[in-house]
Design an enzyme around this catalytic site. Structure first.
Site, PDB file in Angstrom:
ATOM      1  N   ASP A   7       1.032  -1.096  -0.047  1.00  0.00           N
ATOM      2  CA  ASP A   7       0.037  -0.024   0.049  1.00  0.00           C
ATOM      3  C   ASP A   7       0.939   1.135  -0.128  1.00  0.00           C
ATOM      4  O   ASP A   7       1.429   1.592   0.896  1.00  0.00           O
ATOM      5  CB  ASP A   7      -0.992   0.070   1.253  1.00  0.00           C
ATOM      6  N   GLU A  67      -1.310  -1.453  -4.967  1.00  0.00           N
ATOM      7  CA  GLU A  67      -2.425  -0.553  -5.087  1.00  0.00           C
ATOM      8  C   GLU A  67      -2.278   0.427  -6.280  1.00  0.00           C
ATOM      9  O   GLU A  67      -1.182   0.959  -6.142  1.00  0.00           O
ATOM     10  CB  GLU A  67      -2.996   0.215  -3.893  1.00  0.00           C
ATOM     11  N   ASP A 139      -2.274   1.010   7.392  1.00  0.00           N
ATOM     12  CA  ASP A 139      -1.502   0.931   6.444  1.00  0.00           C
ATOM     13  C   ASP A 139      -0.994  -0.507   6.245  1.00  0.00           C
ATOM     14  O   ASP A 139      -1.044  -1.142   5.050  1.00  0.00           O
ATOM     15  CB  ASP A 139      -0.070   1.605   6.567  1.00  0.00           C
TER      16      ASP A 139
END
Length: 181
Positions: A7, A67, A139
């Site tokens: 991420d 992502e 996160d």
């Protein structure tokens, strides 16, 4: 198969590693790579690159998922996020890992069941899906969600790639998760 989920973020890049065996998912590790707030952009990008390299060296994943960047209201923030993402992808590719990309919508659908899930819902579902003793940080949970999303879609991606290779004309390709000519 060991999957590394990323991420990306300029301040904090989350990572999560899971192992997929059959249909079972097992937690291996998760955490964050934090960049020094007072540092300039080049040093922050190097910190992300080096941190992802260190994770790869320590855990030796088979593949990685990251992502995709979404467009923010603030174009400057979007550009900075894209640069952080680029540093992470560069580290993955430099380590010769296959890299798969997923949107936030795809990740939330894979983890929670709908694309408009809140961060807290993602955290709780990641905890349940991986049988974690506590709720991971946002996160790390997002990164684990990326890895879970890839784990759920990996067999379908491989089947599509195989179908494209077996095609007589070899004119098939995968675009946005779809097999097209």
């Amino acid at each position: 198969m060991k999957i590394l989920g990323i991420d990306p973020g300029l301040r904090t890049t989350g990572f999560g590693i899971i192992h997929k065996k059959g249909n079972a998912l097992h937690y291996i590790a998760s955490g964050t790579v934090k960049t020094p707030a007072e540092a300039g952009l080049p040093l922050r990008l190097k910190t992300i690159f080096d941190g992802v390299n260190e994770i790869i060296t320590q855990y030796r994943p088979d593949c990685a998922a990251i992502e995709k960047v979404f467009v923010n209201v603030n174009p400057q923030s979007t550009l900075l996020l894209g640069q952080a993402r680029g540093a992470a992808i560069s580290a993955l590719v430099a380590s010769e890992l296959a890299v798969y990309e997923f949107t936030a919508l795809q990740i939330k659908q894979a983890v929670v069941g709908h694309g408009k899930a809140q961060k807290k819902q993602v955290q709780e579902m990641v905890q349940r899906l991986l049988s974690l003793p506590g709720i991971p940080g946002s996160d790390a949970a997002d990164a684990l969600g990326v890895a879970i999303c890839h784990a759920h879609g990996f067999d379908a991606i491989k089947a599509l790639e195989k179908a494209a290779v077996l095609s007589n004309e070899n004119t098939f390709r995968i675009r946005r998760g779809r097999l097209i000519r």
